[in-house]
Design an enzyme around this catalytic site. Structure first.
Site, PDB file in Angstrom:
ATOM      1  N   ASP A  42      -3.101  12.385  -3.338  1.00 56.72           N
ATOM      2  CA  ASP A  42      -3.185  13.657  -3.390  1.00 56.72           C
ATOM      3  C   ASP A  42      -3.594  13.970  -4.870  1.00 56.72           C
ATOM      4  O   ASP A  42      -2.745  13.655  -5.974  1.00 56.72           O
ATOM      5  CB  ASP A  42      -1.972  14.435  -3.055  1.00 56.72           C
ATOM      6  CG  ASP A  42      -2.113  15.971  -2.759  1.00 56.72           C
ATOM      7  OD1 ASP A  42      -3.137  16.357  -3.499  1.00 56.72           O
ATOM      8  OD2 ASP A  42      -1.481  16.616  -2.176  1.00 56.72           O
ATOM      9  N   PHE A  73     -14.587  10.280   6.409  1.00 61.12           N
ATOM     10  CA  PHE A  73     -14.342  11.414   5.238  1.00 61.12           C
ATOM     11  C   PHE A  73     -15.109  11.213   3.968  1.00 61.12           C
ATOM     12  O   PHE A  73     -15.819  11.987   3.420  1.00 61.12           O
ATOM     13  CB  PHE A  73     -12.751  11.569   5.091  1.00 61.12           C
ATOM     14  CG  PHE A  73     -12.663  12.597   3.770  1.00 61.12           C
ATOM     15  CD1 PHE A  73     -12.324  14.011   4.284  1.00 61.12           C
ATOM     16  CD2 PHE A  73     -12.092  12.254   2.638  1.00 61.12           C
ATOM     17  CE1 PHE A  73     -12.362  14.929   3.038  1.00 61.12           C
ATOM     18  CE2 PHE A  73     -12.024  13.372   1.500  1.00 61.12           C
ATOM     19  CZ  PHE A  73     -11.887  14.476   1.961  1.00 61.12           C
ATOM     20  N   GLU A  74     -14.921   9.961   3.394  1.00 56.38           N
ATOM     21  CA  GLU A  74     -15.419   9.473   2.155  1.00 56.38           C
ATOM     22  C   GLU A  74     -16.878   9.297   2.310  1.00 56.38           C
ATOM     23  O   GLU A  74     -17.644   9.656   1.554  1.00 56.38           O
ATOM     24  CB  GLU A  74     -14.800   7.859   1.868  1.00 56.38           C
ATOM     25  CG  GLU A  74     -15.586   7.393   0.593  1.00 56.38           C
ATOM     26  CD  GLU A  74     -14.908   6.152   0.262  1.00 56.38           C
ATOM     27  OE1 GLU A  74     -15.491   5.532  -0.551  1.00 56.38           O
ATOM     28  OE2 GLU A  74     -14.097   5.678   0.967  1.00 56.38           O
ATOM     29  N   GLU A  90       4.483   5.190   3.719  1.00 56.26           N
ATOM     30  CA  GLU A  90       4.027   6.699   4.101  1.00 56.26           C
ATOM     31  C   GLU A  90       5.427   7.313   4.497  1.00 56.26           C
ATOM     32  O   GLU A  90       6.176   7.138   5.204  1.00 56.26           O
ATOM     33  CB  GLU A  90       2.932   6.776   5.252  1.00 56.26           C
ATOM     34  CG  GLU A  90       2.340   8.052   5.615  1.00 56.26           C
ATOM     35  CD  GLU A  90       1.874   8.563   4.503  1.00 56.26           C
ATOM     36  OE1 GLU A  90       2.222   9.699   4.125  1.00 56.26           O
ATOM     37  OE2 GLU A  90       0.908   8.020   4.020  1.00 56.26           O
ATOM     38  N   GLU A 136       0.826  -1.336   0.104  1.00 56.73           N
ATOM     39  CA  GLU A 136       0.032   0.168  -0.019  1.00 56.73           C
ATOM     40  C   GLU A 136       0.887   1.199  -0.009  1.00 56.73           C
ATOM     41  O   GLU A 136       2.012   1.301   0.910  1.00 56.73           O
ATOM     42  CB  GLU A 136      -1.060   0.060   1.152  1.00 56.73           C
ATOM     43  CG  GLU A 136      -1.772   1.279   1.202  1.00 56.73           C
ATOM     44  CD  GLU A 136      -2.978   1.378   1.964  1.00 56.73           C
ATOM     45  OE1 GLU A 136      -3.682   2.207   2.080  1.00 56.73           O
ATOM     46  OE2 GLU A 136      -3.183   0.397   2.938  1.00 56.73           O
ATOM     47  N   ASP A 181     -11.437  10.300  -5.056  1.00 57.49           N
ATOM     48  CA  ASP A 181     -12.659  11.058  -5.017  1.00 57.49           C
ATOM     49  C   ASP A 181     -12.381  12.422  -5.641  1.00 57.49           C
ATOM     50  O   ASP A 181     -13.195  13.356  -5.533  1.00 57.49           O
ATOM     51  CB  ASP A 181     -13.089  11.479  -3.457  1.00 57.49           C
ATOM     52  CG  ASP A 181     -12.306  12.329  -2.916  1.00 57.49           C
ATOM     53  OD1 ASP A 181     -10.722  12.476  -3.409  1.00 57.49           O
ATOM     54  OD2 ASP A 181     -12.275  12.498  -1.651  1.00 57.49           O
TER      55      ASP A 181
END
Length: 259
Positions: free
Chosen positions: A132, A240-241, A82, A57, A168
């Site tokens: 992003d 959030f989604e 990350e 991921e 999104d």
């Protein structure tokens, strides 16, 4: 040769690491946080001899989704990358709270990890969720999903391995779709046909133009393309989604398999 000309898809933010996150880094980091190295990583050794399928991921944020997927899919091992320390600390904290043993983290630039630590044909799957989108057109060159990066990703997948992306932001979804559909070693698993809506002829590369970012062709603008898939059950909907969906915002999932 060190690649000093590459445009990075992230900017290091000066976010504050909480006391709990820092404690998780200190206490759980030695077991679950792998140091960056400029040589191939032995994934089986990194997971204490586990031969389970290995899923990568990229960009896990604060780690909520990653932890939920790792708990749901206990038959797989997850290597999560990350760059932001608070996110690393947050996911390590979740690992401890949920007693997860099938997660390992790397805090480093994902491109360098892919290039230097992960051998070809190594991974069974790759997840990239809500990268992003770099909304402004002048920043599109910073978007992670570009043709060169996809070729690197695919080279690290085993034949039959899968690539799952979600976003999104509609324009980024269409960029992902066109870039991935153009990669001949990938097969889109969608049965939906659609046309591009957010790009126009003004976005097409001019004759002879050399650019380091995605630009569609006229043929892509006019053609029908295999499209998106229904969100797989293993990808949870974040708070959030869910809030965005209730406000009418779209979310697009793309799933491809390596031929």
């Amino acid at each position: 040769m060190k690649r000093v000309d590459r445009i990075r898809s992230f900017v290091l933010r000066a976010g504050r690491t909480t006391a709990g996150q820092q404690r998780a880094i200190e206490e759980l980091g030695p077991q679950f946080l792998l140091p960056y190295q400029a040589s191939n990583l032995n994934l089986i050794e990194s997971f204490n001899g586990s031969t389970k399928p290995k899923i990568l991921e990229i960009g896990f944020g604060m780690g909520e989704t990653t932890a939920k997927i790792a708990a749901l899919r206990s038959g797989d091992d997850f290597l999560a990358i990350e760059v932001h320390p608070p996110g690393v600390g947050a996911l390590l904290k979740l690992i401890g709270e949920n007693n997860l043993s099938n997660l390992r983290l790397i805090r480093h630039d994902a491109v360098e990890v892919l290039e230097n630590m992960l051998a070809p044909d190594l991974l069974d799957g790759i997840h990239i969720y809500f990268a992003d989108p770099w909304h402004k057109k002048r920043h599109h060159k910073r978007r992670l999903i570009q043709s060169e990066f996809i070729r690197l990703l695919v080279s690290r997948l085993k034949p039959g391995g899968y690539l799952h992306l979600a976003t999104d932001w509609h324009n980024y979804a269409e960029q992902m779709l066109l870039v991935l559909n153009a990669e001949t070693t990938l097969q889109n698993t969608s049965t939906e046909l659609m046309q591009v809506e957010t790009f126009t002829t003004e976005d097409v590369a001019k004759s002879g133009e050399v650019c380091n970012e995605f630009k569609p062709t006229l043929e892509q603008l006019n053609a029908e393309h295999q499209g998106y898939v229904v969100r797989p059950d293993y990808r949870p909907v974040t708070k959030f989604e869910n809030r965005g969906v209730k406000l009418g915002h779209g979310v697009w999932d793309l799933v491809y398999k390596k031929k």
